[in-house]
Scaffold this motif. Structure first.
Motif, PDB file in Angstrom:
ATOM      1  N   ALA A 208      22.662   9.522 -24.118  1.00 36.57           N
ATOM      2  CA  ALA A 208      21.577   9.763 -23.164  1.00 36.57           C
ATOM      3  C   ALA A 208      21.597   8.697 -22.089  1.00 36.57           C
ATOM      4  N   VAL A 209      21.021   9.034 -20.930  1.00 33.83           N
ATOM      5  CA  VAL A 209      20.914   8.077 -19.830  1.00 33.83           C
ATOM      6  C   VAL A 209      19.500   8.097 -19.277  1.00 33.83           C
ATOM      7  N   ASP A 210      18.985   6.928 -18.948  1.00 39.03           N
ATOM      8  CA  ASP A 210      17.710   6.777 -18.246  1.00 39.03           C
ATOM      9  C   ASP A 210      18.037   6.019 -16.964  1.00 39.03           C
ATOM     10  N   TYR A 211      17.855   6.676 -15.836  1.00 40.81           N
ATOM     11  CA  TYR A 211      18.237   6.076 -14.569  1.00 40.81           C
ATOM     12  C   TYR A 211      17.269   5.000 -14.102  1.00 40.81           C
ATOM     13  N   ARG A 212      16.016   5.073 -14.561  1.00 40.92           N
ATOM     14  CA  ARG A 212      14.990   4.159 -14.071  1.00 40.92           C
ATOM     15  C   ARG A 212      14.094   3.715 -15.221  1.00 40.92           C
ATOM     16  N   ILE A 213      14.520   2.694 -15.941  1.00 42.72           N
ATOM     17  CA  ILE A 213      13.682   2.112 -16.987  1.00 42.72           C
ATOM     18  C   ILE A 213      12.475   1.445 -16.333  1.00 42.72           C
ATOM     19  N   LYS A 214      11.296   1.757 -16.822  1.00 45.39           N
ATOM     20  CA  LYS A 214      10.077   1.190 -16.244  1.00 45.39           C
ATOM     21  C   LYS A 214       9.691  -0.096 -16.959  1.00 45.39           C
ATOM     22  N   ASP A 215       9.363  -1.118 -16.164  1.00 45.02           N
ATOM     23  CA  ASP A 215       8.907  -2.397 -16.692  1.00 45.02           C
ATOM     24  C   ASP A 215       7.732  -2.844 -15.827  1.00 45.02           C
ATOM     25  N   GLN A 216       6.541  -2.867 -16.392  1.00 39.33           N
ATOM     26  CA  GLN A 216       5.355  -3.195 -15.614  1.00 39.33           C
ATOM     27  C   GLN A 216       5.373  -4.623 -15.091  1.00 39.33           C
ATOM     28  N   ARG A 285       3.973  -0.358 -12.534  1.00 38.68           N
ATOM     29  CA  ARG A 285       3.481   0.840 -13.207  1.00 38.68           C
ATOM     30  C   ARG A 285       3.940   2.116 -12.510  1.00 38.68           C
ATOM     31  N   GLY A 286       4.295   2.010 -11.210  1.00 39.67           N
ATOM     32  CA  GLY A 286       4.756   3.164 -10.456  1.00 39.67           C
ATOM     33  C   GLY A 286       3.619   3.853  -9.728  1.00 39.67           C
TER      34      GLY A 286
END
Length: 427
Positions: A208-216, A285-286
């Motif tokens: 699997a791939v996650d292009y944009r890991i979120k880190d607050q 948080r986006g």
């Protein structure tokens, strides 16, 4: 639809089908020579829109903000796409939502379109997917199964859906809502292969791939690529450390994107993008910008804000344009120049005329370098796969990115050299 040697999806059929170039197909393909353009589609769909703006299209109201958790936490940005999709299902406006989610291992790709009927299923499709997909199975199911459907997609997909609805009364009746995603360009599947090479991983080990890991704790625009491997381990790297991590450079871009002039999904009922302006771009948080193009979508968002499910503030067209300034320059000014120096094989119905007027030499080089990188990245990655030598691609990409950043951002010795040759240009 099938994969070509460069990791892009292409139609595959008998030779006489390719040769026919029928009028019906030309009218239904979003890049067809007879296809209705975005302005004409929007004029028909949003005849009474409150605002008409030549840069972002017709709309009722625009916003900046985010959905409350869990939507915001699950998404790459502010979680607004999943919130609206779930609200359409919960209110009974639609029976099913077509969106992209991770595919089952061994299915032939890492992502695919699926139909979701619950909020939990919708959440499985949250986050950005910079990967080739197609609507074949979804459209087939919609034709076979009565109901009301929403489709989430990038601008050319949404345009294709509306062109198909015009030709097919069944789809016209059943596809009732379209949710558009702002788009810079589409990548090939080789982009994931490049991640694997740079993270010292074999592609057949990637699950699997996650292009944009979120880190607050980090700004939202500090993208981080993440690979999950079949043995349960993972690899990750910040995009700015990747040899092809500058989105604007155009690595692995589909050639059709060179001839697209819609950044903000102008034909969708509602459109979503990232709020790439401070203070929002620094908020880990986006945050989304949202363009509601129909009264129904405007009222849905205002209702969500009234119940505190959404945190929204109204903004104007200029604000939306500022968040997508580079993309709009590339798709309008850049498209005009590309139509002049690299015209398509067949005449397209574009809203921008071929021209180089008012474009200085340095900016012309920026536009040419993006097209050059897009073209050769496919071929260099293919050569790297065929030879089993990832460095064939990574060394070329590193050198290309260095030159591009020097030209575009005046970075490094090349940047100083370009500054001496040409006046500075904002790219």
């Amino acid at each position: 639809m099938d994969w070509d040697r460069f990791g892009q999806l292409k139609p595959r059929g008998p030779a006489d089908w390719y040769a026919a170039r029928t009028e019906a197909f030309s009218r239904q393909c979003p890049f067809g020579t007879l296809a209705t353009n975005e302005d004409e589609l929007a004029a028909d769909r949003f005849a009474t829109a409150a605002v008409r703006d030549p840069r972002i299209g017709s709309f009722e109201q625009a916003y900046v903000g985010a959905a409350k958790d869990p939507y915001r936490a699950e998404g790459s940005s502010g979680g607004m796409v999943s919130w609206v999709a779930s609200a359409l299902l919960a209110s009974g406006r639609v029976d099913s939502v077509a969106h992209v989610e991770p595919a089952d291992p061994g299915s032939g790709g890492l992502f695919h379109f699926r139909l979701s009927r619950t909020r939990e299923e919708v959440s499985g499709g949250a986050k950005s997917r910079y990967y080739p997909v197609h609507l074949t199975e979804v459209i087939r199911t919609i034709r076979e199964t009565p109901g009301r459907y929403a489709i989430v997609g990038v601008p050319c997909f949404i345009k294709a859906v509306h062109l198909l609805r015009r030709a097919d009364p069944v789809l016209e009746d059943r596809i009732t809502h379209t949710l558009g995603l702002f788009c810079g360009h589409m990548k090939s599947a080789a982009f994931v292969q490049s991640f694997a090479w740079q993270l010292d991983t074999a592609m057949d080990e990637v699950a699997a791939v996650d292009y944009r890991i979120k880190d607050q704790g980090r700004p939202a625009n500090w993208y981080r690529a993440h690979l999950t491997l079949k043995d349960g381990s993972s690899r990750a790297e910040d995009w700015w450390h990747l040899v092809d991590g500058d989105w604007g450079a155009g690595f692995f871009q589909n050639n059709a994107c060179n001839y697209c002039d819609d950044v903000v999904a102008e034909t969708a009922d509602i459109s979503f993008g990232d709020a790439w302006l401070e203070p929002y771009s620094s908020d880990g948080r986006g945050t989304n910008v949202v363009v509601a193009r129909t009264p129904e979508m405007r009222d849905l968002l205002n209702s969500g804000a009234a119940t505190r499910s959404l945190e929204l503030a109204s903004v104007d067209a200029d604000f939306i344009v500022q968040t997508q300034a580079a993309g709009l320059r590339h798709r309008r000014e850049g498209l005009a120049y590309r139509l002049r120096f690299m015209p398509p094989a067949l005449p397209l119905q574009k809203r921008v005329a071929p021209s180089s007027a008012g474009i200085d030499r340095r900016r012309k080089l920026v536009f040419r370098s993006r097209a050059w990188i897009a073209h050769w990245s496919h071929r260099m990655a293919y050569a790297a796969r065929r030879t089993g030598l990832p460095c064939v691609y990574t060394a070329w990409a590193r050198a290309s990115l260095t030159a591009y950043r020097g030209l575009t951002y005046s970075i490094g010795p090349l940047g100083r050299w370009f500054d001496r040759l040409f006046p500075k240009s904002t790219a």
